[in-house]
Scaffold this motif. Structure first.
Motif, PDB file in Angstrom:
ATOM      1  N   ASN A 198     -12.215  -4.464  -4.530  1.00  0.00           N
ATOM      2  CA  ASN A 198     -13.018  -3.247  -4.336  1.00  0.00           C
ATOM      3  C   ASN A 198     -12.853  -3.187  -3.031  1.00  0.00           C
TER       4      ASN A 198
ATOM      5  N   TRP B  64      -7.781  -0.283  -7.420  1.00  0.00           N
ATOM      6  CA  TRP B  64      -9.089   0.501  -7.238  1.00  0.00           C
ATOM      7  C   TRP B  64      -8.743   1.841  -6.335  1.00  0.00           C
TER       8      TRP B  64
ATOM      9  N   CYS C 185     -12.076   2.095 -10.824  1.00  0.00           N
ATOM     10  CA  CYS C 185     -10.911   1.099 -11.021  1.00  0.00           C
ATOM     11  C   CYS C 185     -10.223   1.571 -12.313  1.00  0.00           C
TER      12      CYS C 185
END
Length: 159
Positions: free
Chosen positions: A72, A113, A120
């Motif tokens: 992320n 992401w 995602c």
């Protein structure tokens, strides 16, 4: 047994040699460049602290083999996908599994992401699955004519 070993370097720059239990199939650096995630063909996912030269976390993530990983961009979260048809989200600070989503019978081969870090997306056979990490909801597309080979968000995140 996985581990990190310091290596002598005649140029004087720090180097590490990483010893892994199996063949690496995917690599991903976190946004700060401090941690390297490595997915292995045996299903393990290792996170290496590059600054400390140490194994930070190791998970038995996917029983039939790991295929893809992605950080992320704004949080200490790592997503992994594998041959078991599951997408898993790991908290890399605590080492705990945060979420697991079975996305189908096909392998989860690619994931990416969104630049904002909220969504995602993952390719699973002919279908693209994505989830909203904040709302913890997921969606999927209808079947594409062929296997989805790769995924990417536009730099502005609109597409």
């Amino acid at each position: 047994m996985s581990g990190v070993i310091p290596v002598a370097n005649p140029l004087g720059t720090p180097r590490q040699r990483v010893v892994l239990d199996d063949v690496p199939v995917a690599l991903a650096w976190n946004g700060q460049g401090s941690h390297l995630a490595v997915a292995l063909s045996n299903g393990a996912v290792n996170v290496i602290d590059a600054r400390a030269g140490a194994l930070h976390h190791a998970w038995s993530a996917h029983a039939q083999g790991a295929l893809c990983i992605g950080w992320n961009p704004h949080q200490a979260l790592l997503a992994s996908g594998g041959q078991d048809g599951c997408l898993r989200l790991w908290d890399t600070r605590s080492g705990s599994l945060q979420r697991e989503q079975r996305v189908g019978r096909a392998w989860v081969e690619k994931l990416v992401w969104h630049p904002g870090g909220r969504w995602c997306a993952a390719a699973c056979g002919k279908v693209i699955h994505w989830w909203d990490a904040e709302a913890q909801r997921g969606w999927k597309t209808m079947d594409h004519p062929a296997t989805v080979a790769d995924l990417a968000w536009s730099p502005d995140g609109r597409v």
